[in-house]
Design an enzyme around this catalytic site. Structure first.
Site, short mmCIF file in Angstrom:
data_model
loop_
_atom_site.label_atom_id
_atom_site.label_comp_id
_atom_site.label_asym_id
_atom_site.label_seq_id
_atom_site.Cartn_x
_atom_site.Cartn_y
_atom_site.Cartn_z
N LYS A 156 -11.69 4.60 0.80
CA LYS A 156 -12.11 5.21 2.06
C LYS A 156 -11.00 6.06 2.68
O LYS A 156 -11.23 7.15 3.18
CB LYS A 156 -12.51 4.09 3.03
CG LYS A 156 -12.96 4.57 4.39
CD LYS A 156 -14.33 5.17 4.32
CE LYS A 156 -14.82 5.72 5.64
NZ LYS A 156 -15.87 6.72 5.41
N ASN A 159 0.87 -1.17 0.00
CA ASN A 159 0.00 0.00 0.00
C ASN A 159 0.91 1.21 0.00
O ASN A 159 1.85 1.28 0.79
CB ASN A 159 -0.88 0.00 1.26
CG ASN A 159 -1.69 1.26 1.41
OD1 ASN A 159 -2.01 1.92 0.42
ND2 ASN A 159 -2.02 1.62 2.64
N GLY A 160 0.65 2.18 -0.87
CA GLY A 160 1.47 3.40 -0.89
C GLY A 160 2.09 3.62 -2.25
O GLY A 160 1.66 3.06 -3.25
O1 M6R Z 1 -10.28 10.00 6.81
P1 M6R Z 1 -10.43 11.48 6.52
O2 M6R Z 1 -11.53 12.10 7.29
O3 M6R Z 1 -9.13 12.21 6.70
O4 M6R Z 1 -10.80 11.54 4.99
C1 M6R Z 1 -10.92 12.77 4.34
C2 M6R Z 1 -11.61 12.62 3.01
O5 M6R Z 1 -10.88 11.78 2.17
C3 M6R Z 1 -13.04 12.07 3.15
O6 M6R Z 1 -13.82 12.87 3.99
C4 M6R Z 1 -13.71 11.97 1.77
O7 M6R Z 1 -13.93 13.25 1.26
C5 M6R Z 1 -15.00 11.16 1.83
N1 M6R Z 1 -15.08 10.31 0.68
C6 M6R Z 1 -16.21 12.01 1.82
O8 M6R Z 1 -17.39 11.28 1.79
#
Ligand code: M6R
Length: 630
Positions: free
Chosen positions: A625, A109-110
């Site tokens: 995610k 991953n990365g």
């Molecule tokens: O895990 P995080 O809250 O740092 O993630 C930030 C964004 O990637 C996340 O909120 C993204 O915009 C979602 N897909 C929104 O639904």
């Protein structure tokens, strides 16, 4: 981004777990699939060889492949679910990647930033490649070191030593897991700026991108630090740095159970998580104030004197979390009178921001692993700022590297589109703002108590909206053919409008924009044509200044140009009815707290519209995610 699982089980003389590595790894991948679903793959060590299967597309494709072509029973295995970076989502580019005569398998991953130069070096040595990935280069490097430098001699440190030497040459961000046919009872892993946790079992051990990779088997987890290598067998977990110096991991207990990461009878994780929201807000409020309305944020281990000296707050976040930050700005500035900026982490990191020891950085992240936010927090720390993290994931990297953390207690959020984490983030940010106001004497205790009392009423009000979701669901279904939807809001309604638009973009793949309602006349109103659907988040008519009247004027402006207006308004606001095709009422609440309610109908609308189009709302295309690359 990319889900990773590793397993070694069933040691002699210990509990006979009876687990087949394939089953454990597949179960872990099922739970981690939200991290990426461009392809999936698995490798097991059995009968002195590596056997692997991999397939582009969702995990179900790999499962079908495994049914057609089963893998042997094994006690050692690794598995991967991919969000593509280098090379398209094809079978060849799927992980695992093999080297050392197919006796070594690697998942990753990365991003390996120096992969091109390493590849040239390996090509010169006669190595051939089967994919376009940077991962295969890491696998080849590891194989080359193991075979040619260490002479394939396990007594020479074997795979662990090879991993240490390889990591000394790799640049970028990576979690790597490797198995070798020569060491059938071992999985070796490395991490730099990319997530990895160890799960401790009884006569078996696990690795996962996060604890959901092994939550069905154990709740005992070990956090790893940066630039560490871990070697697991069924009975042992040994951690070193990249140079072989022994290191200690920090053990912790995972306090959510596997059932909380199931759909609970809902058709999708997203729908279940929308319905979890009353509890997510409640859990985030619980235990954080006493009966006198005094905030007791004991977990904020920052010296109160330092918090008193803060003269600027910068909120750092991405995506939905950044919209939570924008809501927080209105509340913090109003309650604490501290200038508060909100900045996208990736923009903050690569300019020349003004940050010093009187700056408080508040990072907001559901996953705690978002690379853009992690890098921004590290940068701010280097400049001397104090850092507080608002995070939903226990033990993740951003809270670990921050001076203090305020956990949101939303429970695991599996759907890629964030819902309950957003409301929990806003709740936690309110608590932080009130705490600062209390500490700095900006508010009387009675005023803080009143706000807390209003906050405590929010879970029941969210439930009221959910109990009446049928009307907004129907509208979502009826609008499945919409080509574009606009969202307007003022004040705290502005970030809500942007969040409503983001939900629609990511779930339904249609053009959607959120605008500050007052900005419309400066350009975006040119987009309005006959029939254009426009959602308007209307503030409470009981609120301050002439906010309500201004938004009602904005509704009339777009309607005059043919827009079809859909209004989210407070119960009892009869004035808006005359200007709206549809009105959705939310319970009365003070303006600053209204985002905890007005967001919910927009989430339900996006879910219903995307479902009506037949899209997978839990795993929207192109997304993952947790975004662990910059
Ligand atoms: O895990 P995080 O809250 O740092 O993630 C930030 C964004 O990637 C996340 O909120 C993204 O915009 C979602 N897909 C929104 O639904």
């Amino acid at each position: 981004m990319c889900g990773i699982v590793g397993y070694v089980g069933h040691s002699a003389g210990r509990v006979n777990t009876g687990h087949n590595a394939l089953d454990v790894v597949l179960e872990g991948l099922r739970r981690l699939e939200y991290r990426g679903y461009d392809s999936a793959g698995i490798a097991v060590v059995a009968d002195g060889t590596i056997s692997s299967r991999k397939k582009s597309g969702k995990l179900s494709n790999l499962v079908a492949e495994l049914e057609a072509s089963p893998l042997p029973e094994s006690l050692t295995g690794i598995g991967h679910t991919r969000w593509a970076t280098h090379g398209g989502p094809t079978d060849q580019n799927a992980h695992p990647h093999l080297s050392d005569g197919d006796r070594l398998a690697v998942i990753h991953n990365g991003i390996i930033e120096n992969f091109a130069e390493l590849k040239q070096e390996l090509l010169r040595k006669g190595v051939t490649f089967r994919s376009e990935t940077d991962t295969e280069v890491a696998a080849a490097l590891l194989g080359d070191i193991y075979r040619n430098q260490l002479k394939g001699d396990a007594s020479n440190g074997g795979l662990t030593k090879a991993m240490q030497l390889a990591c000394q040459r790799l640049e970028g961000a990576f979690t790597l897991l490797a198995v070798h046919a020569d060491q059938p009872d071992v999985v070796v892993a490395a991490r730099r700026n990319s997530p990895l946790v160890v799960g401790l079992g009884d006569g078996e051990n696990f690795l996962g991108s996060d604890v959901s990779g092994f939550i069905d088997y154990t709740r005992r987890a070990v956090e790893l630090g940066q630039d560490q290598i871990v070697t697991i067998t069924a009975d042992t977990v040994e951690i070193t740095d990249f140079y072989g110096t022994p290191a200690e991991g920090k053990e912790y207990h995972v306090n959510w159970d596997p059932a909380s990461a199931e759909k609970g009878g809902f058709p999708s994780f997203m729908e279940k998580e929308i319905h979890d929201q009353p509890d997510a807000v409640l859990q985030t409020l619980l235990g954080r104030s006493d009966v006198n309305g005094k905030l007791t944020l004991d977990e904020l281990r920052v010296d109160p004197e330092l918090l008193k000296s803060v003269d600027k707050i910068i909120v750092l976040a991405c995506g939905t979390s950044a919209y939570a930050g924008q809501v927080a700005k209105y509340a913090i500035e109003h309650w604490c009178r501290i200038p508060t900026e909100v900045e996208l982490s990736h923009e903050f990191r690569y300019r020349d921001p003004i940050v010093d020891q009187n700056t408080l950085i508040v990072s907001i992240s559901q996953s705690g692993e978002t690379m853009d936010t992690l890098m921004a927090v590290r940068y701010a720390k280097e400049q001397g700022a104090k850092t507080v993290s608002i995070c939903n994931t226990n033990g993740s990297t951003i809270p670990r590297e921050s001076d203090a953390v305020l956990y949101t207690h939303a429970g695991p959020e599996i759907a890629v589109a964030s819902t309950k984490a957003f409301l929990a983030q806003i709740t936690a940010a309110y608590l932080l703002g009130l705490y600062l106001a209390q500490l700095r004497g900006n508010k009387f205790q009675g005023e803080i108590k009143d706000v807390l009392a209003d906050l405590n009423k929010i879970p029941a009000k969210i439930q009221q909206i959910l109990d009446n979701e049928a009307q907004i669901k129907e509208l979502g279904q009826a609008m499945a053919d919409a080509k574009s939807v606009l969202f307007l809001g003022r004040h705290v309604g502005f970030p809500v409008a942007m969040e409503g638009a983001l939900k629609l973009k990511e779930l339904a793949y249609i053009h959607a924009e959120g605008f500050a309602a007052g900005e419309l006349k400066h350009g975006p109103i040119a987009l309005i044509e006959e029939g254009q659907p426009v959602f308007v988040v209307v503030p409470s008519p009981r609120g301050r200044d002439s906010l309500h009247a201004k938004v009602v004027s904005n509704i009339q402006e777009v309607r005059a140009r043919g827009a079809k207006t859909i209004v989210i308004a407070e119960e009892g606001d009869e004035a808006v009815k005359a200007y709206a095709e549809h009105v959705f009422y939310i319970p009365e609440t003070p303006t600053l707290l209204a985002p905890l309610l007005s967001t919910v109908p927009l989430q339900i609308f996006a879910l219903a519209l995307a479902s009506a189009k037949g899209y997978d709302v839990d795993q929207p295309r192109n997304l993952a995610k947790s975004v662990t690359v910059e």
